[in-house]
Design a protein around this motif. Structure first.
Motif, PDB file in Angstrom:
ATOM      1  N   GLU A 126       0.788  -1.239  -0.086  1.00 26.29           N
ATOM      2  CA  GLU A 126      -0.155   0.136   0.088  1.00 26.29           C
ATOM      3  C   GLU A 126       1.008   1.065  -0.004  1.00 26.29           C
ATOM      4  O   GLU A 126       0.597   2.249  -0.632  1.00 26.29           O
ATOM      5  CB  GLU A 126      -0.900   0.082   1.178  1.00 26.29           C
ATOM      6  CG  GLU A 126      -1.765   1.231   1.307  1.00 26.29           C
ATOM      7  CD  GLU A 126      -2.642   1.307   2.671  1.00 26.29           C
ATOM      8  OE1 GLU A 126      -3.656   2.030   2.733  1.00 26.29           O
ATOM      9  OE2 GLU A 126      -2.242   0.556   3.558  1.00 26.29           O
ATOM     10  N   GLN A 127       1.757   1.322   0.680  1.00 24.43           N
ATOM     11  CA  GLN A 127       2.820   2.125   0.679  1.00 24.43           C
ATOM     12  C   GLN A 127       3.659   2.550  -0.380  1.00 24.43           C
ATOM     13  O   GLN A 127       3.723   3.689  -0.874  1.00 24.43           O
ATOM     14  CB  GLN A 127       3.875   2.006   2.061  1.00 24.43           C
ATOM     15  CG  GLN A 127       4.586   3.476   2.487  1.00 24.43           C
ATOM     16  CD  GLN A 127       5.694   3.005   3.585  1.00 24.43           C
ATOM     17  OE1 GLN A 127       6.289   2.217   3.673  1.00 24.43           O
ATOM     18  NE2 GLN A 127       5.645   3.872   4.544  1.00 24.43           N
ATOM     19  N   GLN A 130       1.378   4.191  -2.868  1.00 29.77           N
ATOM     20  CA  GLN A 130       1.365   5.564  -2.808  1.00 29.77           C
ATOM     21  C   GLN A 130       2.452   6.323  -3.251  1.00 29.77           C
ATOM     22  O   GLN A 130       2.443   7.534  -3.836  1.00 29.77           O
ATOM     23  CB  GLN A 130       0.922   5.890  -1.209  1.00 29.77           C
ATOM     24  CG  GLN A 130      -0.231   5.279  -0.580  1.00 29.77           C
ATOM     25  CD  GLN A 130      -0.308   5.694   0.869  1.00 29.77           C
ATOM     26  OE1 GLN A 130       0.909   5.985   1.589  1.00 29.77           O
ATOM     27  NE2 GLN A 130      -1.505   5.522   1.555  1.00 29.77           N
ATOM     28  N   ASN A 133       2.340   6.484  -7.040  1.00 34.14           N
ATOM     29  CA  ASN A 133       1.386   7.390  -7.552  1.00 34.14           C
ATOM     30  C   ASN A 133       1.729   8.976  -7.387  1.00 34.14           C
ATOM     31  O   ASN A 133       1.355   9.727  -8.125  1.00 34.14           O
ATOM     32  CB  ASN A 133       0.178   7.098  -6.559  1.00 34.14           C
ATOM     33  CG  ASN A 133      -1.127   7.826  -7.351  1.00 34.14           C
ATOM     34  OD1 ASN A 133      -1.677   8.930  -6.583  1.00 34.14           O
ATOM     35  ND2 ASN A 133      -1.723   7.211  -8.354  1.00 34.14           N
ATOM     36  N   LYS A 228      -0.295   9.928   4.400  1.00 39.69           N
ATOM     37  CA  LYS A 228      -0.213   9.927   2.619  1.00 39.69           C
ATOM     38  C   LYS A 228       0.731  10.882   2.260  1.00 39.69           C
ATOM     39  O   LYS A 228       1.055  11.866   2.830  1.00 39.69           O
ATOM     40  CB  LYS A 228      -1.634  10.094   2.253  1.00 39.69           C
ATOM     41  CG  LYS A 228      -2.699   8.864   2.368  1.00 39.69           C
ATOM     42  CD  LYS A 228      -4.082   9.231   1.767  1.00 39.69           C
ATOM     43  CE  LYS A 228      -4.965   7.977   2.174  1.00 39.69           C
ATOM     44  NZ  LYS A 228      -6.186   8.237   1.410  1.00 39.69           N
ATOM     45  N   GLY A 281       0.419   2.022  -8.833  1.00 41.07           N
ATOM     46  CA  GLY A 281       0.500   3.291  -8.393  1.00 41.07           C
ATOM     47  C   GLY A 281       1.061   4.181  -9.570  1.00 41.07           C
ATOM     48  O   GLY A 281       0.399   5.194  -9.710  1.00 41.07           O
TER      49      GLY A 281
END
Length: 362
Positions: A126-127, A130, A133, A228, A281
């Protein structure tokens, strides 16, 4: 620079920003190894003060001017609702300049963003998603910026042919008599003919864009409120380049289970879940906004950056460790072996990388 000399220099710079050590506190900020960076808390507010390292950046004024051009473009995009991150605004001094020249040293002030933090290592998919992205948003927002208007701060920074020529020169000189310690690794690098030709062909056909060229996770600020990314930082190496370089640097710095100088190479593994998250991402933002060739180039970029930095470590080892800081005699050789192993490991799973990227779906 000693702390006393550093304090004297800072005291000469602060009046350029309407403050002094009498009404401000100054403390080192971050763990950067190149520029000297400080957090200034003054009666007029907080800001970041930074001295540009002239030994790494021979054109410090151009470094700062590049950042100003980029930030102004991003601020315009942000005002139009086309950039969701926070540009790193540079603060003008009392002469309305974005840099202060004090005793032949270049300083700049940057707006301080509160309630944020940096991260050194990607921990979760998930990191990683991010991270990719955020850098993709940065690239896309600069997609209509004329890259040729930026000064090329470090010529041939990501030129594979240039790095191979540097290695060849180091081998021919063998000035520190170290070649026997790494001859097999040198031969392996020069034997990668097919890959080298692939890279050369891509470089002749890919469009130049504004690229960050140092897309490590610690070049992002994360919000303390939602954890985030909030800003892309360290624009010093932003230059015209190819997006395969930025994607490849994310893969290089995020996807190995070993540190960059780890020597237990038989245990090296590519963290494929992290690599897949990086692709998700990055392409989640850019998939429909880049050409088919640019998209395909990311597969090569994922292998290129470990190969290229491995060559640079190897060259520096043969030259006697003149560029990269080392902690022991074989440090650069260990780094070179590590990165070339990562390159080989990524080549082995190229079909999987191809699947992640070429067949990407939202």
């Amino acid at each position: 620079m000693s702390k006393a000399v550093e304090r004297t220099a800072i005291n000469k710079v602060l009046p350029h920003y309407h403050c002094s050590l009498n009404n401000s506190t100054v403390a080192p900020l971050g763990n950067g190894l190149i520029n000297s960076t400080f957090l200034v808390r003054s009666i007029n507010g907080n800001f970041v003060l930074q001295k540009i390292n002239p030994y790494v950046f021979s054109k410090p004024a151009e470094v700062i001017n590049n950042a100003e051009l980029i930030n102004n473009h991003l601020l315009s995009k942000q005002a139009q609702g086309q950039y969701q991150l926070t540009p790193m605004r540079q603060i003008k001094n009392n002469l309305e300049s974005v840099f202060s020249l004090v005793e032949n040293e270049y300083w700049r002030a940057i707006e301080y963003i509160p309630n944020c933090y940096t991260v050194e290592v990607v921990e979760t998919p998930e990191q990683a998603q991010q991270v990719a992205n955020a850098f993709a948003k940065f690239t896309y927002a600069l997609g209509d910026f004329p890259a040729h208007e930026l000064t090329t701060i470090i010529p041939n920074f990501h030129s594979l042919n240039h790095r191979l020529l540097q290695l060849q020169t180091a081998v021919e000189k063998n000035s520190c008599d170290r070649l026997t310690l790494c001859s097999e690794l040198v031969a392996f690098c020069f034997a990668q003919h097919q890959f080298i030709e692939q890279v050369a062909t891509l470089e002749h056909n890919l469009p130049l864009r504004v690229t960050h060229n140092d897309t490590k996770i610690n070049n992002l600020l994360f919000s303390a409120n939602n954890n985030k990314p909030i800003a892309v930082i360290d624009l010093d190496t932003c230059m015209p380049g190819f997006i395969m370089h930025d994607f490849g640097d994310m893969v290089r710095t995020c996807c190995s289970n070993l540190p960059e100088d780890g020597t237990n190479l038989e245990k090296m593994q590519v963290r494929e879940d992290i690599l897949s998250a990086l692709a998700q991402g990055y392409l989640g933002e850019l998939d429909t906004k880049i050409s088919v060739l640019e998209k395909q180039s990311l597969v090569i970029g994922a292998q290129l950056l470990p190969f290229m930095i491995g060559i640079r470590f190897l060259t520096d080892f043969i030259d006697g460790d003149k560029y990269f800081h080392t902690d022991y005699k074989s440090h650069n050789l260990d780094r070179a072996k590590n990165q070339i192993k990562l390159y080989s490991s990524l080549q082995e799973i190229q079909p999987k990388i191809q699947e992640m990227i070429v067949n990407f779906t939202q």
